[in-house]
Each structure stands twice: as structure tokens, then as C-alpha cells.
Scaffold this motif. Sequence first.
Motif, PDB file in Angstrom:
ATOM      1  N   SER A 131      37.756  37.402  34.874  1.00 15.43           N
ATOM      2  CA  SER A 131      36.468  37.822  35.435  1.00 15.43           C
ATOM      3  C   SER A 131      35.796  36.659  36.142  1.00 15.43           C
ATOM      4  O   SER A 131      35.282  36.799  37.255  1.00 15.43           O
ATOM      5  N   ASP A 132      35.784  35.502  35.491  1.00 15.62           N
ATOM      6  CA  ASP A 132      35.204  34.296  36.097  1.00 15.62           C
ATOM      7  C   ASP A 132      35.924  33.960  37.391  1.00 15.62           C
ATOM      8  O   ASP A 132      35.282  33.664  38.420  1.00 15.62           O
ATOM      9  N   CYS A 133      37.247  34.022  37.362  1.00 18.74           N
ATOM     10  CA  CYS A 133      38.033  33.694  38.562  1.00 18.74           C
ATOM     11  C   CYS A 133      37.739  34.680  39.690  1.00 18.74           C
ATOM     12  O   CYS A 133      37.552  34.271  40.843  1.00 18.74           O
ATOM     13  N   TYR A 134      37.689  35.969  39.372  1.00 21.56           N
ATOM     14  CA  TYR A 134      37.458  36.992  40.396  1.00 21.56           C
ATOM     15  C   TYR A 134      36.067  36.832  41.004  1.00 21.56           C
ATOM     16  O   TYR A 134      35.895  36.947  42.233  1.00 21.56           O
ATOM     17  N   LEU A 135      35.055  36.557  40.174  1.00 18.82           N
ATOM     18  CA  LEU A 135      33.698  36.378  40.690  1.00 18.82           C
ATOM     19  C   LEU A 135      33.616  35.168  41.608  1.00 18.82           C
ATOM     20  O   LEU A 135      32.950  35.215  42.648  1.00 18.82           O
ATOM     21  N   ARG A 136      34.306  34.088  41.261  1.00 16.34           N
ATOM     22  CA  ARG A 136      34.314  32.916  42.145  1.00 16.34           C
ATOM     23  C   ARG A 136      34.968  33.252  43.477  1.00 16.34           C
ATOM     24  O   ARG A 136      34.522  32.815  44.539  1.00 16.34           O
ATOM     25  N   GLY A 137      36.058  34.029  43.415  1.00 14.05           N
ATOM     26  CA  GLY A 137      36.713  34.428  44.649  1.00 14.05           C
ATOM     27  C   GLY A 137      35.816  35.256  45.547  1.00 14.05           C
ATOM     28  O   GLY A 137      35.838  35.111  46.776  1.00 14.05           O
ATOM     29  N   LEU A 138      34.999  36.127  44.946  1.00 21.96           N
ATOM     30  CA  LEU A 138      34.085  36.954  45.732  1.00 21.96           C
ATOM     31  C   LEU A 138      32.958  36.134  46.353  1.00 21.96           C
ATOM     32  O   LEU A 138      32.517  36.420  47.470  1.00 21.96           O
ATOM     33  N   ARG A 189      38.031  37.311  54.165  1.00 21.66           N
ATOM     34  CA  ARG A 189      38.652  38.441  53.496  1.00 21.66           C
ATOM     35  C   ARG A 189      38.567  38.240  51.994  1.00 21.66           C
ATOM     36  O   ARG A 189      38.891  37.169  51.474  1.00 21.66           O
ATOM     37  N   LYS A 190      38.099  39.288  51.259  1.00 21.67           N
ATOM     38  CA  LYS A 190      37.928  39.202  49.807  1.00 21.67           C
ATOM     39  C   LYS A 190      38.899  40.137  49.078  1.00 21.67           C
ATOM     40  O   LYS A 190      38.577  40.657  48.021  1.00 21.67           O
ATOM     41  N   SER A 191      40.091  40.345  49.655  1.00 20.75           N
ATOM     42  CA  SER A 191      41.133  41.068  48.922  1.00 20.75           C
ATOM     43  C   SER A 191      41.710  40.146  47.853  1.00 20.75           C
ATOM     44  O   SER A 191      41.527  38.916  47.893  1.00 20.75           O
ATOM     45  N   ILE A 192      42.416  40.716  46.894  1.00 21.95           N
ATOM     46  CA  ILE A 192      42.951  39.915  45.788  1.00 21.95           C
ATOM     47  C   ILE A 192      43.915  38.855  46.302  1.00 21.95           C
ATOM     48  O   ILE A 192      43.878  37.701  45.874  1.00 21.95           O
ATOM     49  N   GLN A 193      44.780  39.212  47.235  1.00 22.94           N
ATOM     50  CA  GLN A 193      45.751  38.256  47.766  1.00 22.94           C
ATOM     51  C   GLN A 193      45.051  37.084  48.445  1.00 22.94           C
ATOM     52  O   GLN A 193      45.406  35.919  48.221  1.00 22.94           O
ATOM     53  N   ALA A 194      44.032  37.385  49.256  1.00 27.04           N
ATOM     54  CA  ALA A 194      43.327  36.318  49.972  1.00 27.04           C
ATOM     55  C   ALA A 194      42.558  35.428  49.006  1.00 27.04           C
ATOM     56  O   ALA A 194      42.565  34.195  49.141  1.00 27.04           O
ATOM     57  N   PHE A 205      38.525  46.107  48.870  1.00 26.34           N
ATOM     58  CA  PHE A 205      39.446  46.465  47.798  1.00 26.34           C
ATOM     59  C   PHE A 205      40.626  47.239  48.370  1.00 26.34           C
ATOM     60  O   PHE A 205      40.450  48.247  49.059  1.00 26.34           O
ATOM     61  N   GLU A 206      41.831  46.786  48.082  1.00 24.09           N
ATOM     62  CA  GLU A 206      43.026  47.397  48.642  1.00 24.09           C
ATOM     63  C   GLU A 206      43.793  48.261  47.645  1.00 24.09           C
ATOM     64  O   GLU A 206      44.854  48.781  47.967  1.00 24.09           O
ATOM     65  N   GLY A 207      43.277  48.380  46.428  1.00 19.54           N
ATOM     66  CA  GLY A 207      43.913  49.266  45.456  1.00 19.54           C
ATOM     67  C   GLY A 207      43.593  50.721  45.757  1.00 19.54           C
ATOM     68  O   GLY A 207      42.748  51.046  46.596  1.00 19.54           O
ATOM     69  N   ARG A 208      44.257  51.621  45.049  1.00 18.80           N
ATOM     70  CA  ARG A 208      44.086  53.043  45.313  1.00 18.80           C
ATOM     71  C   ARG A 208      43.580  53.817  44.114  1.00 18.80           C
ATOM     72  O   ARG A 208      43.210  54.976  44.243  1.00 18.80           O
ATOM     73  N   SER A 209      43.561  53.224  42.942  1.00 15.86           N
ATOM     74  CA  SER A 209      43.308  53.994  41.722  1.00 15.86           C
ATOM     75  C   SER A 209      41.825  54.122  41.405  1.00 15.86           C
ATOM     76  O   SER A 209      40.999  53.311  41.841  1.00 15.86           O
ATOM     77  N   TRP A 210      41.509  55.149  40.625  1.00 17.15           N
ATOM     78  CA  TRP A 210      40.143  55.369  40.129  1.00 17.15           C
ATOM     79  C   TRP A 210      39.685  54.210  39.251  1.00 17.15           C
ATOM     80  O   TRP A 210      38.604  53.656  39.485  1.00 17.15           O
ATOM     81  N   PRO A 211      40.475  53.770  38.228  1.00 19.29           N
ATOM     82  CA  PRO A 211      40.020  52.618  37.416  1.00 19.29           C
ATOM     83  C   PRO A 211      39.882  51.352  38.252  1.00 19.29           C
ATOM     84  O   PRO A 211      38.938  50.586  38.058  1.00 19.29           O
ATOM     85  N   HIS A 227      36.610  46.991  40.469  1.00 22.54           N
ATOM     86  CA  HIS A 227      36.220  46.154  41.610  1.00 22.54           C
ATOM     87  C   HIS A 227      34.719  46.263  41.888  1.00 22.54           C
ATOM     88  O   HIS A 227      34.042  45.237  42.073  1.00 22.54           O
ATOM     89  N   VAL A 228      34.184  47.470  41.906  1.00 20.37           N
ATOM     90  CA  VAL A 228      32.759  47.662  42.191  1.00 20.37           C
ATOM     91  C   VAL A 228      31.905  47.000  41.109  1.00 20.37           C
ATOM     92  O   VAL A 228      30.860  46.397  41.411  1.00 20.37           O
ATOM     93  N   THR A 229      32.327  47.081  39.860  1.00 22.42           N
ATOM     94  CA  THR A 229      31.577  46.433  38.780  1.00 22.42           C
ATOM     95  C   THR A 229      31.587  44.919  38.943  1.00 22.42           C
ATOM     96  O   THR A 229      30.559  44.251  38.750  1.00 22.42           O
TER      97      THR A 229
END
Length: 418
Positions: A25-32, A38-43, A370-376, A381-383
Amino acid sequence: MRAELASYVADVFASLRRKDQRAKSDCYLRGLMLDGRRKSIQAMAGRLPDGNEQNLQQFVNQSTWDPVPVQRRICERMLPLIDPTAWVIDDVSLPKDGKMSVGVAPQYCGALGKRANCQVAVSVHAATDAASCPLQWRLFLPRAWEADDDRRTSTRVPSEVTHREKWRLALDMLDTLVGWGMRPPVVVADAAYGTNAPFRAGLADRGIHYVLAVRADVSVYPFDAEPEAPPRKGTVGCWPQPRYRHPAPSVATLAAGLGPEAFTTLTWRQGTRGRLTSRFAAVRVRPAGKAVERPIKAAASSTQGWWDGVLPDCWLLVEWPENAESPTDYWLSSLPADTPIAELVRLAKVRWRIEHDYRELKHGLGLDHFEGRSWPGWHHHVTLVTAAQAFLTEQRLAPKVPAPASPSTRPSTPSKTS
């Protein structure tokens, strides 16, 4: 700043039991929040020194952590901090390619200004003129998805989730927040919601005041209009119930008949280019139309459902700018009859803050990257994006500590020898 973010993550994501999930979570927030177009997971994984694309993909798209406790904790932190004057309801569109991303369908896309392939999300924001933050999100599921078992299975849409109108999703979010002990001071929304009479009735049934924009063709009766009952014919049968005998005018027609003297010049806030000022009038009216249901309390006042025919009254706020040929904007409000017009205008105009949120969420924090496709995955990602925006809002509102003076500006101290 890293220490403050670590403390924030430890609190907001405390419901995540595993330590490695909180670290992601900490890592993802820093990435955002860090620079990067580009804020996709790969980037983001490529820019972060501790970024691991596979781990972040699993955390967002496959992990089963529940985003709801995280959302609740964000609300518990942000509402006292922002002290909102209103909660703003709106929806945002996210353009998408293909048809396999959850909730995607050809529909009106506000981001493109036309009908296009996109997702649509409804949101509730706490707002003042100085700060705002999303409190809740709901992904709109088009009717085409209701019976499409293949797409529902591949995107892991829960079986209990079906198509619901956007205004119903907005009421669902308010019910969730009220269930957490959080009530709005007043709800503000644009004409897509305000023109909807069942939505206004839903707010009234919940005891929530509103200031809602409406279209010019919404019909209302003047406050002093009175229903009339036709004479009873014979002695058999029910007494005729009273009703309004003349068609209700539109808010545009009623506003045009007010005359220039009914309008007052008001300033509602200071903008970047000066004071924002226009002319406004406020009158009491009675909304009409087939979609306006009789008041529940009035109908229940008699065992036979007798109703006196008097529609409930509310405020009609009208804006007529100085150089305009006719009024340009209209709002209906359930606020008390003694509410000053300046307060009505201030609340009606606070909706501009949600555009600030969407701009920051989409262009700065990658809401639509967000480049994923699933409901979860979408809800995770939005959270996380909401948590990042809330952290930045806390930093903006935190008391500013003066930076230490540079060596060249510090006062000199006498040496021991001198």
C-alpha cells in the motif's frame, strides 16, 4: 515526508492483516503521488526503487483484501479535518478500449463530451471552498451487464450486484455513510440528479437537506397556488380530493416573470481572477409533475389516505447574470424558509470543488490509468487513489512549520575569543 506517509498507511490500512500488504500500500501510494505521466502499475514499478510489478499486480488485482474498512477510516480522518459545508454528488467517466473491462459500455462520456466506450463511477465528496475529498465510490453497471454471465464471471462481479440507476447508487452511498455515523450538512448535485424527483424524495425521506440544480423545464407551482376540490355529485361515493386545476409553469417561465427588481447582486467567493459575482433571486415554490409523489406523512394522516392536495414547498434559486438575456441556472432547495439567499448561493456554487477533485484524481493520481479489468481490482485501485488524495489534502491543510534558516541568513554568534 516518508515517515508521515508510513504513519498514515499504518493507520488507514490497519485493517490489512498482513505486513507485506501494508508495505505494498505504501509503495503504491508513493507511485501514485510521485512524478510521472503514466500511473499504471508497470510504469510506477519501473520508477520506484522498491517497485515490483508482479507483487503490485497481485496486490491490486488478485488479492482479497477488503477496501471498505480502508474507505471508512479515510472518512473518519477527513470529515473532521475538512469540516465540509456540503457533500457533493457527481459522476465521472473513464474512457476505455474494448468491452471486457468491468462496467464498460457505449454511453455518454463527459471526459470526451460525446457517447463513447467508457466506465462511469458515481462519487460523494466532502467539500468546502478550501478543500475536498471523495468519501465513497460506486461503479455504474450498465443494464447490458446484468445478464452477460461470461463478462460477469471473467471480471468477478459479485452475484448480488445488478444494474442500478446512478441516483439510486448515490442514495446507497449516503445510506452507507449514515450507517457509519456520518451525516451530510447538505447535499449538492448537478441537474442530472436534481431534476430527478424520486432522488429529491429519497433525500427528503432520509431527512437530508439539499441544494440541487435543475433543468429549465422542471415544473413548479407558485407558493401561493392552492388546490381546489370539485363539488361532490350526489351522496354516494368518496369526496373528491383537491388538486391543482391549472398546469404548472416551468422554472424558466416563473423566473422570467419575476422582473429585474427581484434579483440581487451577490458575491459567493474569491476566485483566482477576482471576486465571483452574479445576480440571484430566491422564491418559495411547490415542485409539480407526475413524478412528484404525495407527501407520505400527509397521506398517512388519515386511515383512508385523505390528502389535502397541497404540495410541499421549497426554495427556487435563480441566477440571471448581468449581461444575459434570460436566467441561466436554477436550483431547488429544501433548506428552511428563513435561510438567507447568500447561504443558498454559497451552497449552490460549492459544487466547483468536485471538478478540482476529478482533475487531481485523474491527471495527477492516475484514477483513469488502471489497466486491470476486474471488479475487485477497480475498487482496490480507486480506494488507493482516494487514500493518496486524502494524504495530500492532509498535507495541504497541516499547519506550516517555518523552514530552518540557511547558514548565510542565520544571525552570527560572537566567538569565545571575541
